[in-house]
Design a protein around this motif. Structure first.
Motif, short mmCIF file in Angstrom:
data_model
loop_
_atom_site.label_atom_id
_atom_site.label_comp_id
_atom_site.label_asym_id
_atom_site.label_seq_id
_atom_site.Cartn_x
_atom_site.Cartn_y
_atom_site.Cartn_z
N PRO A 72 17.89 4.32 34.37
CA PRO A 72 19.12 3.63 33.96
C PRO A 72 18.85 2.40 33.09
O PRO A 72 19.63 2.11 32.18
N LEU A 73 17.74 1.69 33.34
CA LEU A 73 17.43 0.50 32.55
C LEU A 73 17.08 0.86 31.11
O LEU A 73 17.54 0.20 30.17
N ALA A 75 17.98 3.59 29.52
CA ALA A 75 19.21 4.08 28.90
C ALA A 75 20.13 2.92 28.53
O ALA A 75 20.76 2.93 27.46
N GLU A 76 20.19 1.89 29.39
CA GLU A 76 21.00 0.71 29.10
C GLU A 76 20.51 -0.01 27.86
O GLU A 76 21.30 -0.41 26.99
N VAL A 77 19.20 -0.19 27.77
CA VAL A 77 18.62 -0.89 26.61
C VAL A 77 18.84 -0.10 25.33
O VAL A 77 19.19 -0.66 24.29
N SER A 79 21.22 2.03 24.66
CA SER A 79 22.64 1.94 24.31
C SER A 79 22.97 0.57 23.74
O SER A 79 23.72 0.46 22.75
N ALA A 80 22.42 -0.49 24.34
CA ALA A 80 22.69 -1.85 23.87
C ALA A 80 22.12 -2.05 22.47
O ALA A 80 22.76 -2.68 21.61
N ASP A 83 24.40 -0.51 20.02
CA ASP A 83 25.60 -1.34 19.89
C ASP A 83 25.33 -2.55 19.01
O ASP A 83 26.14 -2.89 18.13
N TRP A 109 17.08 -10.17 26.30
CA TRP A 109 17.86 -9.46 27.32
C TRP A 109 17.22 -9.58 28.69
O TRP A 109 17.89 -9.87 29.69
N ARG A 113 18.78 -11.50 31.88
CA ARG A 113 19.06 -10.68 33.05
C ARG A 113 18.40 -11.27 34.30
O ARG A 113 19.04 -11.45 35.35
N THR A 210 20.70 -12.94 25.28
CA THR A 210 20.73 -11.67 24.57
C THR A 210 21.40 -11.83 23.22
O THR A 210 20.84 -11.47 22.17
#
Length: 269
Positions: A72-73, A75-77, A79-80, A83, A109, A113, A210
């Motif tokens: 998940p981490l 995938a989050e990065v 996606s970010a 963006d 980031w 976090r 970030t």
């Protein structure tokens, strides 16, 4: 004088420094929070390092798995980063050159976090005035409710090693600097592959590291053009051009020194 606890560690190829201001009544919780923050940063560094063959990012770059099977981490990065590529008009990209390299995103980031998860809650403890972390000179800062404490942050002059160009006082928020002073010509415009050399350094103040870090990089790529300010959502900033010129802004407005034509005391009607 207000007591300050400091913990220093080598992380992310640089030095991380955590500071907690005040005289906490729950010292054990403070120590555990600092440990947790640094341990999380070390874990994220390992996970996202492009230099370690066993990191998750390196394995992903080798094609051992796709994003659908990533943590998940990661995938989050990913996606970010996509963006932020859109938000910056392509001035930032983690895919330039064909490989996924989130290095320009991860430090800010990861620091924000870990700091929000471990250091920000300390400001609710009796006796704590403020808490913050610096990683390679980029900072994420917090202040306890009702306190008047201000962090003093020196902005390095890229034209004179060791000199300070300006000093910023900030209660809470984040500050990031990007440029050529420390690492030379390492910034490349993802839109055309041309090395960016028109800006020596860009310092950005924002609510979170970030945002500050990404826009500091994007500002260096944008050069002498500040049209991006309207979309950035930054608090303030300072840019030093290769010709020595300095530009400052607050919010979406550039701060222009009074011209000789109108005199130093002229004001807008």
């Amino acid at each position: 004088m207000t007591p300050v606890q400091t913990r220093v560690a080598e992380l992310m190829g640089t030095v991380a420094s955590v500071r907690v201001v005040g005289d906490p009544s729950e010292q054990q919780r403070v120590s555990e929070a600092i440990d947790g923050c640094l341990l999380e940063l070390a874990d994220l560094e390992h996970r996202f390092s492009t230099y370690r063959a066993d990191s998750e990012v390196s394995r992903f770059r080798r094609g051992e798995f796709g994003l659908e099977d990533a943590s998940p981490l990661l995938a989050e990065v990913a996606s970010a980063c996509e963006d932020w590529t859109h938000r910056t008009g392509g001035r930032f990209s983690a895919w330039f050159g064909g490989d996924f390299d989130p290095t320009g995103f991860v430090k800010g980031w990861a620091t924000e976090r870990a700091a929000r998860r471990h250091l920000a809650p300390l400001c609710e403890l009796p006796g704590v005035v403020a808490a913050g972390i610096s990683v390679g000179g980029d900072v994420q800062l917090f202040r306890a409710p009702g306190q008047q404490w201000c962090w003093r942050i020196g902005i390095a002059d890229p034209r004179r090693p060791g000199a300070v160009l300006a000093t910023l006082e900030l209660g809470e928020g984040a500050v990031a600097t990007s440029g050529l002073a420390e690492r030379g010509d390492h910034l490349v415009d993802p839109r055309n592959g041309v090395t960016a050399t028109s800006v020596l350094s860009a310092t950005v103040v924002a609510d979170g590291l970030t945002r500050a870090d990404v826009w500091a990089t994007a500002a260096c790529i944008a050069g002498d053009e500040l049209g991006w300010l309207a979309e950035a959502g930054t608090i303030a900033g300072l840019l030093v051009a290769a010709d020595g010129g300095v530009r400052r802004w607050a919010g979406t407005a550039e701060l222009v020194p009074p011209s000789e034509e109108f005199g130093p005391s002229a004001t807008a009607a």
